[in-house]
Design an enzyme around this catalytic site. Structure first.
Site, PDB file in Angstrom:
ATOM      1  N   GLY A   1     -14.787  -1.558  -5.629  1.00 35.82           N
ATOM      2  CA  GLY A   1     -14.920  -1.537  -4.188  1.00 35.82           C
ATOM      3  C   GLY A   1     -16.367  -1.420  -3.766  1.00 35.82           C
TER       4      GLY A   1
ATOM      5  N   HIS B   1       0.859  -1.190   0.000  1.00 29.30           N
ATOM      6  CA  HIS B   1       0.000   0.000   0.000  1.00 29.30           C
ATOM      7  C   HIS B   1       0.897   1.242   0.000  1.00 29.30           C
ATOM      8  CE1 HIS B   1      -3.351   2.509   0.372  1.00 29.30           C
ATOM      9  NE2 HIS B   1      -3.920   2.065   1.478  1.00 29.30           N
TER      10      HIS B   1
ATOM     11  N   ALA C   1      -8.567   1.425 -10.598  1.00 31.41           N
ATOM     12  CA  ALA C   1      -9.584   1.433  -9.554  1.00 31.41           C
ATOM     13  C   ALA C   1     -10.157   2.833  -9.419  1.00 31.41           C
ATOM     14  CB  ALA C   1      -8.997   0.983  -8.222  1.00 31.41           C
TER      15      ALA C   1
ATOM     16  N   TYR D   1      -0.708   7.516   3.213  1.00 36.82           N
ATOM     17  CA  TYR D   1      -0.175   6.743   4.326  1.00 36.82           C
ATOM     18  C   TYR D   1       1.360   6.783   4.282  1.00 36.82           C
ATOM     19  CZ  TYR D   1      -5.026   5.401   4.891  1.00 36.82           C
ATOM     20  OH  TYR D   1      -6.393   5.447   5.077  1.00 36.82           O
TER      21      TYR D   1
ATOM     22  N   GLY E   1     -14.405   4.205  -8.984  1.00 37.93           N
ATOM     23  CA  GLY E   1     -15.673   4.681  -9.530  1.00 37.93           C
ATOM     24  C   GLY E   1     -16.102   4.052 -10.836  1.00 37.93           C
TER      25      GLY E   1
END
Length: 372
Positions: free
Chosen positions: A324, A179, A301, A184, A303
């Site tokens: 998702g 990730h 990824a 992050y 929408g």
């Protein structure tokens, strides 16, 4: 009953050594339903078992490589052997349905609170004040002030990733995803809006990718490059992340990643502004931008619906599409997309924590609804 269409979305492909029967990927989604000790729960096992499909790739939600890496109470960990053992039945359940399952590993960095790390402040490459919330025993609270991580602390962080990667391997996963997105820890090292260091981990592009690549090297040392993926968000704003020249930064990073022979590069499109915000009318551009610099499979990824997913695959900008929100409410999503069956609306209020309600109680598109 709608007739099947010859969609590229439902065609065969390969990710590393894994042969997939379709290109519909379950995106990693933090749902905050782990047990109190950060072990994956039984309700999580049911959730992933429901969404596994024969020859489909399922990426498990962001999982913590250490106690100090937590930013959300209820997100799972894999920093103990007990965590490893609790993941095993989930992996077995996915495999029993013919699925391929990767575990995402992520350190939440400055998006955390001292209550989650034994009183220690969150860490980041540099101190750059910002506002966000962390999820603790007291609910959503402002993140604690963070500190700049010392250079001599980085080897231990890298080792925590390596040990977690080994536990994922021992638990039976088919691969791991690093990730490196959404503001992050690794993303804050990469982008210069959050990395103000003056040592060999800051400044130049070469320096800013150093720590992310060292963590990647640790994962590759356990798994081999072809069973490791990396997730990036070139236009992300979540966590107040920013870069003065994101085109140059992510082109350079993609070129460096291309040297590995990774399983895939997972790209979040810019119409996703945060984990709950979406601009559906904004066109996908990030995967197309990175396509010339990365030779391996690209997962797009953010929408996508059935038509948008097929369009980006036909364009060649992406090789697979991660879903998702739609997967959250449609456990049989690949079949619904195959037959163009209607989708059950997702329940936003159930995204971040809760019970089995609106989590693993969504039905498949039953025979009665097919109009037979």
């Amino acid at each position: 009953m709608a007739h099947s269409l010859p969609l590229k979305l439902l065609s065969n492909t390969v990710v590393g050594p894994h042969r997939l029967s379709h290109r519909v990927v379950h995106a990693p989604m933090t749902r905050l339903r782990a047990d109190r000790d950060d072990s994956p729960s039984q309700m999580m096992q049911r959730y992933y078992e429901q969404r596994a499909s024969n020859g489909g790739l399922l990426i498990v939600e962001s999982t913590h490589p250490s106690l100090e890496s937590r930013g959300y109470l209820g997100a799972p960990g894999i920093y103990t052997d007990a965590h490893r053992d609790a993941w095993k039945p989930i992996v077995e359940a996915v495999h029993a349905k013919g699925g391929v399952v990767f575990l995402q590993l992520g350190h939440d960095g400055r998006q955390s609170h001292s209550d989650l790390s034994g009183g220690k402040p969150p860490i980041a490459p540099s101190v750059v004040p910002f506002e966000t919330n962390a999820f603790t025993h007291h609910g959503w609270v402002p993140a604690s002030p963070h500190r700049a991580v010392e250079r001599d602390e980085l080897p231990a962080l890298i080792e925590s990733y390596r040990q977690s990667a080994q536990r994922a391997l021992d638990a039976g996963f088919d691969g791991v995803e690093l990730h490196n997105a959404n503001g992050y820890l690794l993303d804050t090292f990469l982008q210069d809006g959050t990395n103000k260091r003056d040592d060999d981990y800051g400044g130049s592009l070469e320096n800013r990718v150093r720590f992310p690549l060292q963590v990647l090297d640790a994962l590759v040392s356990v798994w081999g490059a072809d069973r490791v993926g990396v997730r990036v968000s070139p236009s992300g704003q979540w966590g107040s992340i920013s870069d003065s020249n994101p085109q140059a930064t992510f082109e350079y990073f993609a070129r460096r990643l291309n040297e590995y022979g990774l399983a895939y590069l997972h790209v979040i499109e810019p119409r996703i502004k945060g984990t709950d915000e979406i601009e559906p009318d904004r066109p996908p551009v990030a995967a197309a931008f990175l396509r010339p610099f990365f030779d391996g499979p690209i997962i797009a990824a953010g929408g996508f619906d059935r038509g948008g997913a097929e369009a980006i695959l036909q364009s060649g900008a992406a090789d697979l599409v991660a879903f998702g929100r739609h997967f959250s409410a449609n456990p049989d999503l690949p079949e619904r997309l195959r037959h163009d069956w209607p989708l059950t609306p997702y329940v936003r209020e159930a995204f971040w924590g809760g019970t089995e309600q609106d989590y693993n109680d969504f039905p498949e598109y039953c025979t009665e609804k097919r109009g037979r």
